[in-house]
Design an enzyme around this catalytic site. Structure first.
Site, PDB file in Angstrom:
ATOM      1  CB  CYS A   1       6.163 -10.065 -11.719  1.00  0.00           C
ATOM      2  SG  CYS A   1       7.491 -11.275 -11.645  1.00  0.00           S
TER       3      CYS A   1
ATOM      4  CG  LEU B   1      -2.125  -0.948   1.168  1.00  0.00           C
ATOM      5  CD1 LEU B   1      -2.891  -0.921   2.487  1.00  0.00           C
ATOM      6  CD2 LEU B   1      -3.063  -0.595   0.011  1.00  0.00           C
TER       7      LEU B   1
END
Length: 460
Positions: free
Chosen positions: A282, A272
């Site tokens: 990725c 976050l």
């Protein structure tokens, strides 16, 4: 150390392949690493690791008696388990390019023998690739037997920079395939599952760690787990950046907000962090891969597309902050601190710094870049970009009108900013990773929050 050592072949010596080879050799198996690049193999034979990953060189050196490096696929014949750890880069429409997986499977097939062998897809691949590899083996293996030659999906969940810890002490081990093949994989991973191996000095076992959860499932579900996990983490980061934009406008602090919502057990505190957005090999690739899979089946995935759009926008947010203060970049010197997509790696794939350097040059700025580790790799891979390579942070800041902190290296976190600012022409810092925590004699812009009191000053 395993009581049941096995013979393993690992195809591919990139981040995943080297980590897999080191892990399996450390827990007691005999491993052959295979790569078509003679340059890579020669480096590894000489004891040099072609990538930067903390602790990996020491771990590989400690198990060199159980490791062999080669460009030949002959060792596949005697292997009990063969790992495919090759790249699956995204195509123009986000669809993963499987040419390296196809090539590896075709090269493996002629060397399969008469005893039970498991072929493991460790690469991140589209849902259905396991079945596709099985068909390739059928077509190319002279002695193929579907009861002896099984394909398993065993996705990796490593983070570059902490790959050893993630490999040796994983949250979970996901295994998808036929039950007979999964039994072999359970034997292979037994020391890892039971945590009976001796922890290496480079990666001590965390005090609170017990053992990983093993998820046994189908090929398709294992492949989906990998994609869905990375897409969800990408979504969390993009969500934090979207909220950060509103925090700036209403006077809230994104770090306090993220802490407050992250303490909810249903949400969690990790991923976050607002900033320059995600990069690497990725998140972008896997999120685009899921969207591509949905498109193939006539199924829209607007939430995932929004995550990508927000991440792209975040890089422009940084340029906008710069432009608001400098008005124009023509004739300005701008320093970019950090080139790798994250600290403790030299990986430049989808790095925010790449897009920022590109845009700064387009807007007329003279760009200087610095990174503690990744500059040699950038010199090879970013030849299409225009920037000056700085020999040190002091050199990078010399006569700069502004600085953008792009990667949160510890070198930059611990920098004596007031001492280094003296060599700058301007005093503007765009801290895109929110690492400056104490007042300094500069005008600092951060993401989703006000800079520490005393930093924001009028530009002269």
């Amino acid at each position: 150390m395993t009581k049941d050592p096995m013979t393993v072949a690992v195809i591919g010596t990139g981040y995943v392949g080297l980590g897999t080879a080191a892990l399996l050799a450390h827990i007691g198996h005999t491993v052959t690493g295979i790569d078509i690049s003679e340059e890579k193999i020669n480096l590894l034979r000489a004891g040099q690791v072609p990538i930067h990953e903390p602790g990996l060189d020491d771990l590989l050196a400690s198990v060199q008696d159980r490791l062999t490096w080669t460009t030949s696929y002959d060792s596949v014949h005697t292997a009990d388990v063969i790992f495919i750890c090759v790249g699956t880069p995204p195509g123009p429409d986000g669809t993963p390019d499987l040419q390296y997986v196809v090539s590896a499977a075709a090269r493996i097939a002629p060397h399969l023998n008469g005893h039970a062998q498991v072929i493991v897809n460790k690469s991140t691949v589209p849902i259905g690739t396991g079945d596709y590899v099985q068909r390739l083996l059928e077509d190319h293996a002279p002695g193929y037997d579907h009861e002896r030659h099984r394909v398993v999906s065993n996705p990796e969940f490593l983070r570059e920079g902490t790959a050893l810890q993630d490999s040796l002490y994983p949250d979970r081990i996901v295994l998808g395939g036929h039950p007979d093949a999964l039994q072999i994989m359970a034997r292979l991973y037994a020391p890892l599952i039971e945590q009976t191996f001796t922890a290496p000095a480079a990666a001590p076992r965390p005090e609170t760690y017990t053992r990983p959860t093993v998820v046994n499932t189908t090929l398709q579900s294992a492949e989906m787990i990998k994609y869905a996990a990375n897409a969800f983490l990408a979504l969390k980061i993009s969500f934090a950046n979207e909220i950060a934009g509103l925090c700036e406008r209403v006077g809230a602090d994104i770090e306090e907000v993220a802490t407050g919502i992250g303490l909810d057990g249903r949400i969690g505190t990790r991923f976050l962090n607002a900033g320059a957005g995600w990069g690497g090999s990725c998140f972008g690739k896997d999120t685009a891969g899921l969207i591509s899979a949905g498109r193939e089946h006539g199924y829209d995935m607007p939430i995932l597309q929004a995550a990508i759009d927000i991440n792209t926008r975040q890089r422009q947010v940084i340029i906008d902050k710069l432009m608001r203060q400098l008005r124009t970049l023509k004739g300005k010197r701008v320093t970019v601190l950090g080139m790798a997509f994250k600290p403790d790696t030299d990986d430049l794939r989808d790095a925010p710094a790449h897009d920022l350097i590109t845009r700064l040059h387009q807007l007329g700025a003279t760009v200087t870049a610095h990174d503690p580790i990744a500059m040699p790799r950038a010199a090879r891979e970013w030849t299409h970009l225009t920037y000056r390579e700085a020999s040190s942070v002091q050199d990078a800041l010399h006569r700069a009108d502004a600085v953008i902190i792009v990667t949160e290296w510890s070198d930059y976190r611990t920098l004596d900013w007031n001492a280094h600012l003296k060599g700058m022409r301007g005093r503007l810092i765009i801290d895109a990773r929110n690492i400056i925590r104490t007042p300094i004699d500069a005008h600092v812009e951060q993401i989703g929050r006000e800079a520490p009191v005393g930093e924001r000053r009028a530009l002269t």
